[in-house]
Scaffold this motif. Structure first.
Motif, PDB file in Angstrom:
ATOM      1  N   THR A  88      -8.033  -7.511   1.799  1.00 52.52           N
ATOM      2  CA  THR A  88      -6.867  -6.814   2.337  1.00 52.52           C
ATOM      3  C   THR A  88      -6.951  -6.805   3.860  1.00 52.52           C
ATOM      4  O   THR A  88      -8.046  -6.812   4.444  1.00 52.52           O
ATOM      5  CB  THR A  88      -6.791  -5.372   1.837  1.00 52.52           C
ATOM      6  N   HIS A 133       2.050 -11.171   1.376  1.00 55.13           N
ATOM      7  CA  HIS A 133       2.636  -9.873   1.704  1.00 55.13           C
ATOM      8  C   HIS A 133       2.929  -9.094   0.420  1.00 55.13           C
ATOM      9  O   HIS A 133       3.147  -9.676  -0.656  1.00 55.13           O
ATOM     10  CB  HIS A 133       3.934 -10.080   2.507  1.00 55.13           C
ATOM     11  N   ARG A 134       2.970  -7.796   0.575  1.00 58.13           N
ATOM     12  CA  ARG A 134       3.236  -6.926  -0.572  1.00 58.13           C
ATOM     13  C   ARG A 134       4.527  -7.306  -1.304  1.00 58.13           C
ATOM     14  O   ARG A 134       4.583  -7.269  -2.538  1.00 58.13           O
ATOM     15  CB  ARG A 134       3.326  -5.465  -0.098  1.00 58.13           C
ATOM     16  N   GLN A 135       5.575  -7.716  -0.570  1.00 57.84           N
ATOM     17  CA  GLN A 135       6.835  -8.041  -1.221  1.00 57.84           C
ATOM     18  C   GLN A 135       6.654  -9.188  -2.224  1.00 57.84           C
ATOM     19  O   GLN A 135       7.209  -9.157  -3.320  1.00 57.84           O
ATOM     20  CB  GLN A 135       7.888  -8.435  -0.184  1.00 57.84           C
ATOM     21  N   GLU A 172       4.908  -7.867  -5.277  1.00 56.47           N
ATOM     22  CA  GLU A 172       5.821  -7.085  -6.109  1.00 56.47           C
ATOM     23  C   GLU A 172       6.777  -7.997  -6.879  1.00 56.47           C
ATOM     24  O   GLU A 172       7.079  -7.738  -8.051  1.00 56.47           O
ATOM     25  CB  GLU A 172       6.599  -6.096  -5.235  1.00 56.47           C
ATOM     26  N   GLN A 209      -3.253  -9.443 -10.976  1.00 56.20           N
ATOM     27  CA  GLN A 209      -3.423  -9.310  -9.537  1.00 56.20           C
ATOM     28  C   GLN A 209      -4.723  -8.565  -9.214  1.00 56.20           C
ATOM     29  O   GLN A 209      -5.165  -7.698  -9.978  1.00 56.20           O
ATOM     30  CB  GLN A 209      -2.228  -8.590  -8.931  1.00 56.20           C
ATOM     31  N   ALA A 255      -0.488  -2.942  -4.872  1.00 62.08           N
ATOM     32  CA  ALA A 255      -0.557  -4.097  -3.993  1.00 62.08           C
ATOM     33  C   ALA A 255      -0.700  -3.645  -2.543  1.00 62.08           C
ATOM     34  O   ALA A 255      -0.014  -2.722  -2.106  1.00 62.08           O
ATOM     35  CB  ALA A 255       0.698  -4.955  -4.156  1.00 62.08           C
ATOM     36  N   PRO A 256      -1.568  -4.284  -1.776  1.00 61.83           N
ATOM     37  CA  PRO A 256      -1.705  -3.932  -0.358  1.00 61.83           C
ATOM     38  C   PRO A 256      -0.512  -4.448   0.439  1.00 61.83           C
ATOM     39  O   PRO A 256       0.224  -5.323  -0.005  1.00 61.83           O
ATOM     40  CB  PRO A 256      -2.988  -4.658   0.045  1.00 61.83           C
ATOM     41  N   GLU A 257      -0.326  -3.924   1.639  1.00 60.71           N
ATOM     42  CA  GLU A 257       0.764  -4.394   2.485  1.00 60.71           C
ATOM     43  C   GLU A 257       0.571  -5.868   2.835  1.00 60.71           C
ATOM     44  O   GLU A 257       1.516  -6.656   2.775  1.00 60.71           O
ATOM     45  CB  GLU A 257       0.842  -3.554   3.758  1.00 60.71           C
ATOM     46  N   TRP A 258      -0.655  -6.241   3.178  1.00 57.37           N
ATOM     47  CA  TRP A 258      -0.989  -7.638   3.474  1.00 57.37           C
ATOM     48  C   TRP A 258      -2.368  -7.951   2.901  1.00 57.37           C
ATOM     49  O   TRP A 258      -3.236  -7.071   2.830  1.00 57.37           O
ATOM     50  CB  TRP A 258      -1.032  -7.902   4.988  1.00 57.37           C
ATOM     51  N   CYS A 259      -2.577  -9.199   2.539  1.00 58.30           N
ATOM     52  CA  CYS A 259      -3.906  -9.650   2.148  1.00 58.30           C
ATOM     53  C   CYS A 259      -4.015 -11.146   2.415  1.00 58.30           C
ATOM     54  O   CYS A 259      -3.006 -11.830   2.628  1.00 58.30           O
ATOM     55  CB  CYS A 259      -4.223  -9.329   0.682  1.00 58.30           C
ATOM     56  N   ASN A 266      10.083 -11.994   1.966  1.00 57.48           N
ATOM     57  CA  ASN A 266       8.753 -12.349   1.495  1.00 57.48           C
ATOM     58  C   ASN A 266       8.200 -13.417   2.428  1.00 57.48           C
ATOM     59  O   ASN A 266       8.615 -14.568   2.394  1.00 57.48           O
ATOM     60  CB  ASN A 266       8.774 -12.870   0.057  1.00 57.48           C
TER      61      ASN A 266
END
Length: 472
Positions: free
Chosen positions: A229, A258-260, A263, A274, A279-283, A377
């Motif tokens: 993350t 990205h989280r989007q 999702e 996953q 889900a993290p905001e970014w990874c 996304n």
């Protein structure tokens, strides 16, 4: 110059020169492309078996002023493989020229015909204990000729380069019908203009690639994969720098998610497991390929410890088996499928200088928000600056509701890319979809040079007319 259709008279002339079975009635699959933006046409479909037959086809098309559309695996996303307008073309598929002609393990070279499927080339390399590192989502159906014609990228560009960087030599048929025997296995050859690099990335507008000498690499003795993350893209870039400081050129892939996108994946493909919940905001997905004597898992553990200590990551998952490694990659590889299921308003394959990515993402969000309450996304190959920047309708709406805004969204994104010194096409090519973008951002000197090259090699304009350069 006015072109003519591939009509029955032209087909009869070809039939007298070619063996039975080369000419076919066009099937619908040769007239389609994955996004459904373009629908092609064809007067004649040809499936040659060797370069001499390709030469006859091109020579006769040039003499009769019949357009030719080269067809690879049909996986291109910018309409380069279909011709919707103008006289019905000769569609030339190289799918029957699919042999791996030879492998030279000690030279790290493999020679394959253009119709060879990318996954088969990878397998032939592995059979010789070598790696052909070009890797992309469509590798099970994309063909080497198309990969080279579009200068394909994929997940290994950070370490190994684009398709152009993996090509030593070509065999090709020029628009006159002449065969260029350029299958050099040399690493050094300074004998004039580089015709190879002229044809690679030309999308079939300057000739037809029929075979290629490809660079191979040693198979890494140890492969390690992890997902860490990160708080934001700036932290991801700092993590990339740290990874390269610690592992050097062993960093084979560095993918931003990205989280989007995660999702969308949970919504459209819930069976894909996953690594984080929520889900993290970014990874980022990181892969290392190491030689004998080094342990990939230990290298990733050391990287996580250093990154955590520097405040770059708070959590991570390091694959402990090949099954876990495949599961982590499955997340990244299924994001485009989830995107397709959701349905984007406008998708963008762009690149910007790596250090500019955080500012671009912030500015891009502002630019898109000015056009509507869209979802974004943003994901892709962070290590080489290539982002897939896709804009989606608000929750509960369909992409069809925003067809009238697609052009405005694309222009806003591409204008911003240009302002950041980037490219509106990082790895998919120009095709027919982005000819207007090339005219808008290419600059007069570049466009004049490209048109001069096209005129010099293809004065009758038969090769894939309307692709890359708009037909005047």
């Amino acid at each position: 110059m006015s072109l003519n259709p591939a009509d029955p008279t032209f087909a009869a002339r070809l039939s007298a020169l070619l063996p039975e079975g080369v000419l076919r009635v066009p099937e619908p699959r040769y007239l389609e492309e994955p996004r459904g933006r373009f629908h092609g046409q064809a007067g004649v479909l040809a499936l040659p078996q060797n370069v001499e037959q390709v030469s006859i086809l091109i020579r006769e098309a040039n003499a009769a002023l019949v357009p030719v559309v080269p067809y690879g695996g049909g996986t291109g996303l910018v309409g380069g493989q279909v011709m919707p307008d103008g006289p019905a073309p000769l569609v030339l598929s190289l799918e029957r020229m699919a042999a791996v002609r030879s492998v030279y393990p000690q030279e790290n070279v493999l020679i394959a015909e253009a119709g060879a499927i990318l996954a088969d080339v990878q397998a032939a390399a592995r059979a010789a204990d070598r790696l052909f590192p070009l890797s992309l989502a469509a590798e099970g159906s994309a063909r080497i000729g198309g990969n080279l014609s579009t200068n394909a990228g994929g997940v290994g560009v950070l370490r190994y380069g684009n398709a152009r960087d993996l090509c030593l030599g070509l065999e090709a048929v020029l628009p006159s019908g002449q065969i260029w025997h350029g299958l050099s296995r040399l690493r050094k050859d300074n004998t004039g203009y580089d015709l190879k690099n002229l044809l690679v990335g030309a999308e079939g507008t300057l000739g037809v690639i029929t075979a290629a000498a490809l660079k191979l690499s040693p198979v890494p003795a140890q492969t390690g994969t992890a997902v860490f993350t990160v708080s934001d893209p700036q932290a991801a870039i700092a993590l990339l720098a740290l990874a390269r400081d610690q592992a050097g050129e062993a960093v084979s892939a560095f993918e931003l998610m990205h989280r989007q996108g995660l999702e969308f994946l949970a919504e459209a493909l819930p069976q894909v497991r996953q690594p984080f919940d929520p889900a993290p905001e970014w990874c980022v997905l990181i892969e290392l390929g190491l030689p004998r004597g080094l342990n990939a898992e230990e290298a990733l553990e050391e990287l996580f410890a250093a990154a955590h200590g520097a405040g770059l990551t708070a959590d991570g998952v390091i694959a402990q088996s090949e099954a876990q490694r495949q599961a982590l990659w499955s997340v990244r590889e299924h994001i485009p499928l989830a995107n397709k299921a959701i349905g984007s308003v406008s998708s963008h394959d762009i690149s910007v200088p790596v250090s500019e990515i955080p500012a671009f993402i912030d500015r891009g969000r502002e630019a898109v928000a000015g056009l509507g309450a869209f979802r974004i996304n943003c994901f892709g190959h962070l290590g080489d600056g290539n982002l897939h920047y896709n804009v989606f309708p608000p929750l509960g709406r369909r992409r069809e509701d925003f067809d009238g805004l697609r052009g405005a969204v694309a222009e806003a994104v591409h204008d911003l890319v240009h302002a950041f010194g980037g490219s509106f096409s990082a790895e998919h090519g120009v095709g027919r979809m982005k000819t207007g973008d090339l005219e808008r951002y290419g600059g007069p000197a570049k466009l004049a040079a490209m048109r001069a090259i096209k005129q010099a090699l293809d004065p009758n304009g038969i090769m894939n007319p309307g692709a890359v350069l708009r037909t005047v």
